[in-house]
Design a protein around this motif. Sequence first.
Motif, PDB file in Angstrom:
ATOM      1  N   ALA A  84       0.855  -1.188   0.000  1.00 46.58           N
ATOM      2  CA  ALA A  84       0.000   0.000   0.000  1.00 46.58           C
ATOM      3  C   ALA A  84       0.890   1.236   0.000  1.00 46.58           C
ATOM      4  O   ALA A  84       1.873   1.301   0.738  1.00 46.58           O
ATOM      5  N   VAL A  85       0.548   2.216  -0.835  1.00 50.93           N
ATOM      6  CA  VAL A  85       1.378   3.403  -1.025  1.00 50.93           C
ATOM      7  C   VAL A  85       0.744   4.611  -0.345  1.00 50.93           C
ATOM      8  O   VAL A  85      -0.427   4.923  -0.585  1.00 50.93           O
ATOM      9  N   LEU A  86       1.525   5.278   0.485  1.00 49.34           N
ATOM     10  CA  LEU A  86       1.064   6.501   1.134  1.00 49.34           C
ATOM     11  C   LEU A  86       1.477   7.732   0.343  1.00 49.34           C
ATOM     12  O   LEU A  86       0.736   8.709   0.250  1.00 49.34           O
ATOM     13  N   GLN A  87       2.670   7.688  -0.250  1.00 45.66           N
ATOM     14  CA  GLN A  87       3.201   8.846  -0.969  1.00 45.66           C
ATOM     15  C   GLN A  87       4.132   8.371  -2.073  1.00 45.66           C
ATOM     16  O   GLN A  87       4.893   7.431  -1.888  1.00 45.66           O
ATOM     17  N   GLY A  88       4.085   9.001  -3.234  1.00 42.50           N
ATOM     18  CA  GLY A  88       4.968   8.649  -4.331  1.00 42.50           C
ATOM     19  C   GLY A  88       4.429   7.521  -5.183  1.00 42.50           C
ATOM     20  O   GLY A  88       3.214   7.287  -5.248  1.00 42.50           O
ATOM     21  N   LYS A  89       5.327   6.786  -5.821  1.00 42.10           N
ATOM     22  CA  LYS A  89       4.963   5.697  -6.716  1.00 42.10           C
ATOM     23  C   LYS A  89       5.862   4.488  -6.453  1.00 42.10           C
ATOM     24  O   LYS A  89       7.029   4.647  -6.090  1.00 42.10           O
ATOM     25  N   VAL A  90       5.325   3.303  -6.659  1.00 41.59           N
ATOM     26  CA  VAL A  90       6.116   2.076  -6.576  1.00 41.59           C
ATOM     27  C   VAL A  90       5.727   1.165  -7.728  1.00 41.59           C
ATOM     28  O   VAL A  90       4.658   1.311  -8.325  1.00 41.59           O
ATOM     29  N   GLU A  91       6.597   0.225  -8.012  1.00 40.34           N
ATOM     30  CA  GLU A  91       6.313  -0.802  -9.010  1.00 40.34           C
ATOM     31  C   GLU A  91       6.453  -2.157  -8.330  1.00 40.34           C
ATOM     32  O   GLU A  91       7.521  -2.476  -7.788  1.00 40.34           O
ATOM     33  N   VAL A  92       5.386  -2.933  -8.339  1.00 36.06           N
ATOM     34  CA  VAL A  92       5.377  -4.247  -7.699  1.00 36.06           C
ATOM     35  C   VAL A  92       5.469  -5.315  -8.786  1.00 36.06           C
ATOM     36  O   VAL A  92       4.589  -5.411  -9.647  1.00 36.06           O
ATOM     37  N   ALA A  93       6.533  -6.108  -8.772  1.00 33.76           N
ATOM     38  CA  ALA A  93       6.708  -7.196  -9.731  1.00 33.76           C
ATOM     39  C   ALA A  93       6.475  -8.512  -9.019  1.00 33.76           C
ATOM     40  O   ALA A  93       6.962  -8.725  -7.906  1.00 33.76           O
ATOM     41  N   HIS A  94       5.725  -9.407  -9.659  1.00 33.22           N
ATOM     42  CA  HIS A  94       5.403 -10.689  -9.042  1.00 33.22           C
ATOM     43  C   HIS A  94       5.239 -11.745 -10.127  1.00 33.22           C
ATOM     44  O   HIS A  94       4.946 -11.429 -11.292  1.00 33.22           O
ATOM     45  N   PRO A  95       5.425 -13.036  -9.812  1.00 36.99           N
ATOM     46  CA  PRO A  95       5.295 -14.095 -10.811  1.00 36.99           C
ATOM     47  C   PRO A  95       3.884 -14.148 -11.381  1.00 36.99           C
ATOM     48  O   PRO A  95       2.902 -13.933 -10.680  1.00 36.99           O
ATOM     49  N   GLY A  96       3.806 -14.447 -12.661  1.00 37.22           N
ATOM     50  CA  GLY A  96       2.500 -14.605 -13.290  1.00 37.22           C
ATOM     51  C   GLY A  96       1.912 -15.959 -12.983  1.00 37.22           C
ATOM     52  O   GLY A  96       2.470 -16.768 -12.227  1.00 37.22           O
ATOM     53  N   ARG A  97       0.777 -16.244 -13.574  1.00 32.84           N
ATOM     54  CA  ARG A  97       0.120 -17.531 -13.367  1.00 32.84           C
ATOM     55  C   ARG A  97       1.003 -18.665 -13.884  1.00 32.84           C
ATOM     56  O   ARG A  97       1.728 -18.522 -14.870  1.00 32.84           O
ATOM     57  N   ASP A  98       0.923 -19.802 -13.200  1.00 28.05           N
ATOM     58  CA  ASP A  98       1.667 -21.006 -13.587  1.00 28.05           C
ATOM     59  C   ASP A  98       3.173 -20.764 -13.667  1.00 28.05           C
ATOM     60  O   ASP A  98       3.874 -21.339 -14.501  1.00 28.05           O
ATOM     61  N   GLY A  99       3.664 -19.892 -12.814  1.00 27.05           N
ATOM     62  CA  GLY A  99       5.107 -19.659 -12.759  1.00 27.05           C
ATOM     63  C   GLY A  99       5.646 -18.909 -13.950  1.00 27.05           C
ATOM     64  O   GLY A  99       6.833 -19.013 -14.262  1.00 27.05           O
ATOM     65  N   GLY A 100       4.814 -18.142 -14.636  1.00 26.88           N
ATOM     66  CA  GLY A 100       5.245 -17.394 -15.810  1.00 26.88           C
ATOM     67  C   GLY A 100       6.167 -16.249 -15.442  1.00 26.88           C
ATOM     68  O   GLY A 100       6.533 -16.073 -14.291  1.00 26.88           O
ATOM     69  N   PRO A 101       6.544 -15.440 -16.452  1.00 28.02           N
ATOM     70  CA  PRO A 101       7.442 -14.320 -16.184  1.00 28.02           C
ATOM     71  C   PRO A 101       6.823 -13.302 -15.243  1.00 28.02           C
ATOM     72  O   PRO A 101       5.603 -13.252 -15.068  1.00 28.02           O
ATOM     73  N   LEU A 102       7.680 -12.488 -14.645  1.00 33.23           N
ATOM     74  CA  LEU A 102       7.207 -11.495 -13.698  1.00 33.23           C
ATOM     75  C   LEU A 102       6.271 -10.489 -14.362  1.00 33.23           C
ATOM     76  O   LEU A 102       6.473 -10.090 -15.502  1.00 33.23           O
ATOM     77  N   ARG A 103       5.255 -10.116 -13.621  1.00 33.13           N
ATOM     78  CA  ARG A 103       4.340  -9.068 -14.046  1.00 33.13           C
ATOM     79  C   ARG A 103       4.553  -7.859 -13.153  1.00 33.13           C
ATOM     80  O   ARG A 103       4.852  -7.994 -11.967  1.00 33.13           O
ATOM     81  N   ALA A 104       4.393  -6.681 -13.716  1.00 34.44           N
ATOM     82  CA  ALA A 104       4.616  -5.456 -12.951  1.00 34.44           C
ATOM     83  C   ALA A 104       3.316  -4.674 -12.797  1.00 34.44           C
ATOM     84  O   ALA A 104       2.556  -4.523 -13.747  1.00 34.44           O
ATOM     85  N   THR A 105       3.074  -4.212 -11.593  1.00 33.96           N
ATOM     86  CA  THR A 105       1.911  -3.379 -11.287  1.00 33.96           C
ATOM     87  C   THR A 105       2.407  -2.072 -10.691  1.00 33.96           C
ATOM     88  O   THR A 105       3.174  -2.079  -9.725  1.00 33.96           O
ATOM     89  N   ARG A 106       1.987  -0.957 -11.254  1.00 37.41           N
ATOM     90  CA  ARG A 106       2.411   0.345 -10.748  1.00 37.41           C
ATOM     91  C   ARG A 106       1.336   0.923  -9.852  1.00 37.41           C
ATOM     92  O   ARG A 106       0.154   0.912 -10.202  1.00 37.41           O
ATOM     93  N   LEU A 107       1.769   1.418  -8.699  1.00 35.51           N
ATOM     94  CA  LEU A 107       0.846   1.978  -7.715  1.00 35.51           C
ATOM     95  C   LEU A 107       1.219   3.419  -7.419  1.00 35.51           C
ATOM     96  O   LEU A 107       2.396   3.761  -7.314  1.00 35.51           O
ATOM     97  N   ARG A 108       0.195   4.241  -7.256  1.00 33.27           N
ATOM     98  CA  ARG A 108       0.375   5.631  -6.841  1.00 33.27           C
ATOM     99  C   ARG A 108      -0.117   5.787  -5.404  1.00 33.27           C
ATOM    100  O   ARG A 108      -0.665   4.853  -4.827  1.00 33.27           O
ATOM    101  N   ALA A 109       0.058   7.000  -4.870  1.00 33.80           N
ATOM    102  CA  ALA A 109      -0.406   7.286  -3.516  1.00 33.80           C
ATOM    103  C   ALA A 109      -1.895   6.977  -3.399  1.00 33.80           C
ATOM    104  O   ALA A 109      -2.696   7.338  -4.261  1.00 33.80           O
ATOM    105  N   GLY A 110      -2.271   6.247  -2.344  1.00 35.40           N
ATOM    106  CA  GLY A 110      -3.654   5.872  -2.109  1.00 35.40           C
ATOM    107  C   GLY A 110      -4.047   4.553  -2.731  1.00 35.40           C
ATOM    108  O   GLY A 110      -5.155   4.061  -2.491  1.00 35.40           O
ATOM    109  N   GLU A 111      -3.153   3.945  -3.513  1.00 37.97           N
ATOM    110  CA  GLU A 111      -3.456   2.663  -4.155  1.00 37.97           C
ATOM    111  C   GLU A 111      -2.741   1.524  -3.433  1.00 37.97           C
ATOM    112  O   GLU A 111      -1.729   1.726  -2.759  1.00 37.97           O
TER     113      GLU A 111
END
Length: 358
Positions: A212-239
């Motif tokens: 959870a982001v309070l201020q600024g931006k972050v990028e969360v990378a995590h494995p895809g379904r069935d062990g696939g390549p990493l997926r990235a999700t970008r979050l802003r403040a409040g997300e």
Amino acid sequence: MTPQAAREDRDRIDDQASYWVVLASERELNAEELGERDGWRAADPRHERSWQELSRTWDDIASLEGLGDLVPTMAELAVDEAPAVPGSDRRGTVRLGRRQMAWAAIAAVLVAVVTLSLLLRPLAPERYETRLAETRLITLPDGSQVTLAPASTLEVRFADAQRRVALTRGEAFFDVVHDASRPFTVEAGPSRVRVLGTKFDVNFTDQSVRVAVLQGKVEVAHPGRDGGPLRATRLRAGERTEVQFAASASSTAAPGPSREMPAAASRPALPSPAPSPGVWREGRLVYDNVRLADLVSDVNRYYAPGVTMRDPAIGDLRVTAAFKVSEIPAFVSALDGVIPVSAQEAASGAFVLERARP
């Protein structure tokens, strides 16, 4: 503290540590010097780490091919035995000059070997842990701050070109100093959170990672379904986002397929608390549509008697709630009015949750 100031501070500490290492190698320290050195080492954990590192490297120099001959011996440090010329300070002048030159040579070798050893071997992590119901504020070498939640563990690896930490269990709130040349990366199980400068919260259990982001931006990378390549999700403040993975996953075990769980609104069991990242630092636990398993994992970091689930399947039930840490027993007792579970309390204060009977 700015990145430049942090680097200058590290250099200053290394210079002080090298002084004590070289002096002790030249001669036995007297009682006053021993007290001064040991006081310096005890004054700051960074002093002790630098002293230990340089001491180990100094001990290894003689055995390193091509470097052992560069270290002046005690014989080379000795002054000329010829008598001093009467009425002059020639002998004392020679002693000072030769010792200064020898010390400079030793320091140069020491710095070179330390630099080479740090480049050729993995960084040893600095480890921080908290006990049940204990929180801890940690200031990192770059001036960033981390508030470590109860029963949590953090490993820190910093270098000139990288800032990496690993949350191996529990929760932490990060206030990261901006440094475009050195991105800040948080590892939590299979997920990676990458930032330049921001304030955010990471919660790592054996079944999920929540960011959870309070201020600024972050990028969360995590494995895809069935062990696939990493997926990235970008979050802003409040997300915020939740990455759920196999129950067997942990910081030391490979996770199963993961899936990103949006924090979608649902029928609130209690008035929606609109949680703020890191609110647990104020002694309050606030949840909006979170899995019961993750809530129980959090509660068990604060509540010694503990809460267990007799039926693991109820862990997927979603809960929206807000309560103080001091109100944990009362909250768990009232869960049957929030979701379809029943709570049985033992004489020890421990709770067992199971699915409510029809």
